[in-house]
Design a protein around this motif. Sequence first.
Motif, PDB file in Angstrom:
ATOM      1  N   TYR A   1       5.690   5.266   4.295  1.00  0.00           N
ATOM      2  CA  TYR A   1       5.976   4.804   5.656  1.00  0.00           C
ATOM      3  C   TYR A   1       5.339   5.737   6.682  1.00  0.00           C
ATOM      4  O   TYR A   1       4.719   5.292   7.650  1.00  0.00           O
ATOM      5  CB  TYR A   1       7.486   4.723   5.876  1.00  0.00           C
ATOM      6  N   LYS A   2       5.459   7.040   6.451  1.00  0.00           N
ATOM      7  CA  LYS A   2       4.870   8.004   7.384  1.00  0.00           C
ATOM      8  C   LYS A   2       3.344   7.923   7.392  1.00  0.00           C
ATOM      9  O   LYS A   2       2.714   8.193   8.404  1.00  0.00           O
ATOM     10  CB  LYS A   2       5.332   9.416   7.043  1.00  0.00           C
ATOM     11  N   ALA A   3       2.754   7.563   6.243  1.00  0.00           N
ATOM     12  CA  ALA A   3       1.299   7.423   6.162  1.00  0.00           C
ATOM     13  C   ALA A   3       0.820   6.075   6.683  1.00  0.00           C
ATOM     14  O   ALA A   3      -0.377   5.837   6.792  1.00  0.00           O
ATOM     15  CB  ALA A   3       0.834   7.615   4.722  1.00  0.00           C
ATOM     16  N   GLY A   4       1.762   5.188   6.994  1.00  0.00           N
ATOM     17  CA  GLY A   4       1.395   3.879   7.524  1.00  0.00           C
ATOM     18  C   GLY A   4       1.026   2.866   6.458  1.00  0.00           C
ATOM     19  O   GLY A   4       0.387   1.861   6.739  1.00  0.00           O
ATOM     20  N   LEU A   5       1.421   3.110   5.220  1.00  0.00           N
ATOM     21  CA  LEU A   5       1.080   2.201   4.126  1.00  0.00           C
ATOM     22  C   LEU A   5       2.145   1.157   3.860  1.00  0.00           C
ATOM     23  O   LEU A   5       1.889   0.169   3.205  1.00  0.00           O
ATOM     24  CB  LEU A   5       0.856   3.011   2.836  1.00  0.00           C
ATOM     25  N   ASP A   6       3.356   1.400   4.322  1.00  0.00           N
ATOM     26  CA  ASP A   6       4.470   0.510   3.988  1.00  0.00           C
ATOM     27  C   ASP A   6       5.323   0.305   5.228  1.00  0.00           C
ATOM     28  O   ASP A   6       5.223   1.045   6.209  1.00  0.00           O
ATOM     29  CB  ASP A   6       5.303   1.148   2.872  1.00  0.00           C
ATOM     30  N   THR A   7       6.178  -0.706   5.167  1.00  0.00           N
ATOM     31  CA  THR A   7       7.108  -0.963   6.256  1.00  0.00           C
ATOM     32  C   THR A   7       8.278  -0.004   6.157  1.00  0.00           C
ATOM     33  O   THR A   7       8.376   0.782   5.208  1.00  0.00           O
ATOM     34  CB  THR A   7       7.595  -2.422   6.188  1.00  0.00           C
ATOM     35  N   LEU A   8       9.180  -0.098   7.103  1.00  0.00           N
ATOM     36  CA  LEU A   8      10.341   0.785   7.140  1.00  0.00           C
ATOM     37  C   LEU A   8      11.156   0.665   5.856  1.00  0.00           C
ATOM     38  O   LEU A   8      11.522  -0.436   5.456  1.00  0.00           O
ATOM     39  CB  LEU A   8      11.218   0.421   8.344  1.00  0.00           C
ATOM     40  N   PRO A   9      11.394   1.801   5.162  1.00  0.00           N
ATOM     41  CA  PRO A   9      12.166   1.722   3.915  1.00  0.00           C
ATOM     42  C   PRO A   9      13.604   1.323   4.195  1.00  0.00           C
ATOM     43  O   PRO A   9      14.167   1.668   5.223  1.00  0.00           O
ATOM     44  CB  PRO A   9      12.089   3.140   3.348  1.00  0.00           C
ATOM     45  N   SER A  10      14.174   0.587   3.237  1.00  0.00           N
ATOM     46  CA  SER A  10      15.550   0.114   3.420  1.00  0.00           C
ATOM     47  C   SER A  10      16.568   1.096   2.901  1.00  0.00           C
ATOM     48  O   SER A  10      16.323   1.973   2.167  1.00  0.00           O
ATOM     49  CB  SER A  10      15.733  -1.210   2.716  1.00  0.00           C
TER      50      SER A  10
ATOM     51  N   LEU B   1      -4.510  -1.679   0.620  1.00  0.00           N
ATOM     52  CA  LEU B   1      -4.645  -2.688  -0.430  1.00  0.00           C
ATOM     53  C   LEU B   1      -4.376  -2.081  -1.805  1.00  0.00           C
ATOM     54  O   LEU B   1      -3.644  -2.647  -2.612  1.00  0.00           O
ATOM     55  CB  LEU B   1      -6.042  -3.314  -0.389  1.00  0.00           C
ATOM     56  N   ALA B   2      -4.941  -0.912  -2.067  1.00  0.00           N
ATOM     57  CA  ALA B   2      -4.713  -0.246  -3.349  1.00  0.00           C
ATOM     58  C   ALA B   2      -3.244   0.124  -3.513  1.00  0.00           C
ATOM     59  O   ALA B   2      -2.688   0.007  -4.613  1.00  0.00           O
ATOM     60  CB  ALA B   2      -5.581   1.004  -3.454  1.00  0.00           C
ATOM     61  N   TYR B   3      -2.588   0.510  -2.421  1.00  0.00           N
ATOM     62  CA  TYR B   3      -1.155   0.841  -2.485  1.00  0.00           C
ATOM     63  C   TYR B   3      -0.330  -0.386  -2.862  1.00  0.00           C
ATOM     64  O   TYR B   3       0.560  -0.302  -3.704  1.00  0.00           O
ATOM     65  CB  TYR B   3      -0.695   1.412  -1.144  1.00  0.00           C
ATOM     66  N   ARG B   4      -0.640  -1.528  -2.261  1.00  0.00           N
ATOM     67  CA  ARG B   4       0.108  -2.750  -2.579  1.00  0.00           C
ATOM     68  C   ARG B   4      -0.116  -3.172  -4.029  1.00  0.00           C
ATOM     69  O   ARG B   4       0.808  -3.632  -4.694  1.00  0.00           O
ATOM     70  CB  ARG B   4      -0.284  -3.875  -1.625  1.00  0.00           C
ATOM     71  N   VAL B   5      -1.343  -3.012  -4.525  1.00  0.00           N
ATOM     72  CA  VAL B   5      -1.624  -3.360  -5.924  1.00  0.00           C
ATOM     73  C   VAL B   5      -0.870  -2.427  -6.857  1.00  0.00           C
ATOM     74  O   VAL B   5      -0.262  -2.862  -7.835  1.00  0.00           O
ATOM     75  CB  VAL B   5      -3.146  -3.327  -6.198  1.00  0.00           C
TER      76      VAL B   5
END
Length: 140
Positions: free
Chosen positions: A131-140, A106-110
């Motif tokens: 992405y590797k930490a599981g905070l975001d989806t696959l980078p484009s 949540l803090a990452y998205r904010v």
Amino acid sequence: MDIFGATENQKIGIMLSLIGVLFMFMGVILLLDSTLLTMGNVMFLTGLVMTVGKSRTQSFFFDRKRFRPSVFFFSGVFLVLYGWVLIGLLLESFGAVNLFGNFVPLAYRVMKSMPVIGHLLSMPLMQDLAYKAGLDTLPS
């Protein structure tokens, strides 16, 4: 300046929590300085209570699912206060990761929606790390 419609106590609590985290960081950087770590712990916990309120803080820490991490966290706080800094910091860190780990995405998205920090987090290296930490989806 209005911070998300927060009351004055909540604004003070947010600042106390941030200053507490800064003091804890400085205590670690300055070779586990017990005075800075103690001040950081006290300010962080006071800021947390002022931000979310006494009853919500109590229900957060003493929930049945969070009882064991709370014991580790507060045992670490008391060991730092007592002077056993390294063991206390390890226990406190373990408890804090288990207590507050769910808030990291949540803090990452904010932070990603903020002007300057969002630009830094949009860099390819940072997107790969997230992405590797599981905070975001696959980078484009």
